[in-house]
Scaffold this motif. Structure first.
Motif, PDB file in Angstrom:
ATOM      1  N   HIS A  16      25.600  45.662  41.040  1.00 40.14           N
ATOM      2  CA  HIS A  16      26.483  44.691  41.677  1.00 40.14           C
ATOM      3  C   HIS A  16      26.638  45.038  43.148  1.00 40.14           C
ATOM      4  O   HIS A  16      26.345  46.155  43.583  1.00 40.14           O
ATOM      5  N   THR A  19      30.005  41.411  47.258  1.00 39.02           N
ATOM      6  CA  THR A  19      30.299  39.989  47.075  1.00 39.02           C
ATOM      7  C   THR A  19      30.731  39.708  45.639  1.00 39.02           C
ATOM      8  O   THR A  19      31.690  38.957  45.399  1.00 39.02           O
ATOM      9  N   ARG A  20      30.044  40.312  44.685  1.00 42.14           N
ATOM     10  CA  ARG A  20      30.376  40.082  43.275  1.00 42.14           C
ATOM     11  C   ARG A  20      31.754  40.647  42.938  1.00 42.14           C
ATOM     12  O   ARG A  20      32.534  40.016  42.222  1.00 42.14           O
ATOM     13  N   LEU A  23      34.283  38.248  44.507  1.00 37.70           N
ATOM     14  CA  LEU A  23      34.350  37.009  43.725  1.00 37.70           C
ATOM     15  C   LEU A  23      35.178  37.232  42.473  1.00 37.70           C
ATOM     16  O   LEU A  23      35.994  36.380  42.093  1.00 37.70           O
ATOM     17  N   TYR A  24      34.992  38.374  41.820  1.00 35.75           N
ATOM     18  CA  TYR A  24      35.770  38.676  40.626  1.00 35.75           C
ATOM     19  C   TYR A  24      37.260  38.714  40.941  1.00 35.75           C
ATOM     20  O   TYR A  24      38.075  38.120  40.221  1.00 35.75           O
ATOM     21  N   THR A  52      33.045  42.504  32.958  1.00 38.20           N
ATOM     22  CA  THR A  52      31.976  41.542  33.225  1.00 38.20           C
ATOM     23  C   THR A  52      30.621  42.235  33.226  1.00 38.20           C
ATOM     24  O   THR A  52      29.619  41.639  32.826  1.00 38.20           O
ATOM     25  N   LEU A 167      30.722  34.980  36.921  1.00 35.93           N
ATOM     26  CA  LEU A 167      30.564  36.429  36.768  1.00 35.93           C
ATOM     27  C   LEU A 167      29.709  36.784  35.567  1.00 35.93           C
ATOM     28  O   LEU A 167      29.475  37.968  35.309  1.00 35.93           O
TER      29      LEU A 167
END
Length: 262
Positions: A16, A19-20, A23-24, A52, A167
């Motif tokens: 990951h 950004t991920r 976003l989460y 996730t 996700l």
């Protein structure tokens, strides 16, 4: 069913980036003002983000023939944090079936995922798979008999399920009205793990903790939450832990909740 107990579900590495992780945080309700959760400078990753990364493991069990995926539901979740997740990097995980409990008309499969960063357990309720002569397993945590210490409010957003599915949990029932109706729901509903993670934010704030300091989390999914619902969260202090329940109107949606912050 006893043949499933202890069965390996394999290993997997997931990678990951910042950004991920950001976003989460936004998908579970972190505000833009929580800079250390939504801004790459000095970013702290919410511990529930790990769930996730590990979603692949419970998703393996249905296709392997353990139960009917169309009727099985996510019953409860446990998370134990070993150390903070990096803001970007690779996480190696190994998964297995833990216990398989016999509830009579249903079986409960525990899917255990372990890594250097966390241990997580999914409990999957599978109707029609019980009656095999196994142990019933532990009872659900009961609501505390005392009045709650605090009562909090959390308003979910209309686009929260649409964001959260990016996700990795792309089950259509969380976005497609027709798929939700086929699953017996009047409209698309929230992912249970999104709701569970979302309630930790106001709980942490009310108890003067940082949500990224979460070290233990348990919760049972009692009934669905729909995007836009307003949740009432009741909390009790219990020897260093925070017990909680959440409801929408008079309907309990999360029960047996327990959170510990380092």
């Amino acid at each position: 069913m006893n043949d499933w107990r202890g069965r390996s579900l394999g290993t997997r590495e997931t990678t990951h980036d910042e950004t991920r992780a950001i976003l989460y945080a936004l998908a579970v309700g972190a505000p833009a003002s929580a800079l250390d959760l939504v801004f790459e400078k000095n970013l702290r990753v919410l511990p529930t983000f790990a769930l996730t990364l590990a979603q692949w493991a419970p998703d393996e069990l249905g296709p392997a023939g353990a139960f009917d995926m169309s009727t099985a539901v996510h019953g409860s979740q446990r998370l134990r944090v070993r150390k903070p997740l990096p803001s970007a990097g690779t996480v190696e995980m190994r998964a297995r079936v833990g216990e398989v409990w016999d509830k009579g008309r249903a079986a409960v499969f525990e899917v255990v995922v372990e890594s250097d960063y966390f241990d997580a357990t999914w409990s999957i309720f599978a109707p029609g798979e019980g009656g095999f002569g196994g142990e019933r397993g532990p009872s659900s945590q009961r609501r505390p008999s005392t009045e709650p210490d605090r009562t909090l409010t959390l308003r979910t957003t209309g686009n929260q399920a649409a964001l959260y599915r990016l996700l990795g949990d792309r089950h259509h029932m969380h976005i497609d009205p027709e798929a939700a109706k086929a699953a017996g729901m009047p409209r698309p509903f929230m992912h249970g793990l999104c709701t569970l993670a979302a309630v930790t934010l106001p709980i942490a704030e009310a108890h003067e903790r940082h949500p990224a300091a979460l070290s233990e989390l348990d919760g049972r999914f009692a009934s669905p939450v729909f995007p836009g619902d307003e949740l009432t969260i009741e909390t009790w202090s219990d020897d260093g832990a925070i017990l909680f329940e959440a409801s929408v109107d008079d309907r309990t949606v999360l029960s047996g909740g327990r959170a510990v912050f380092a």
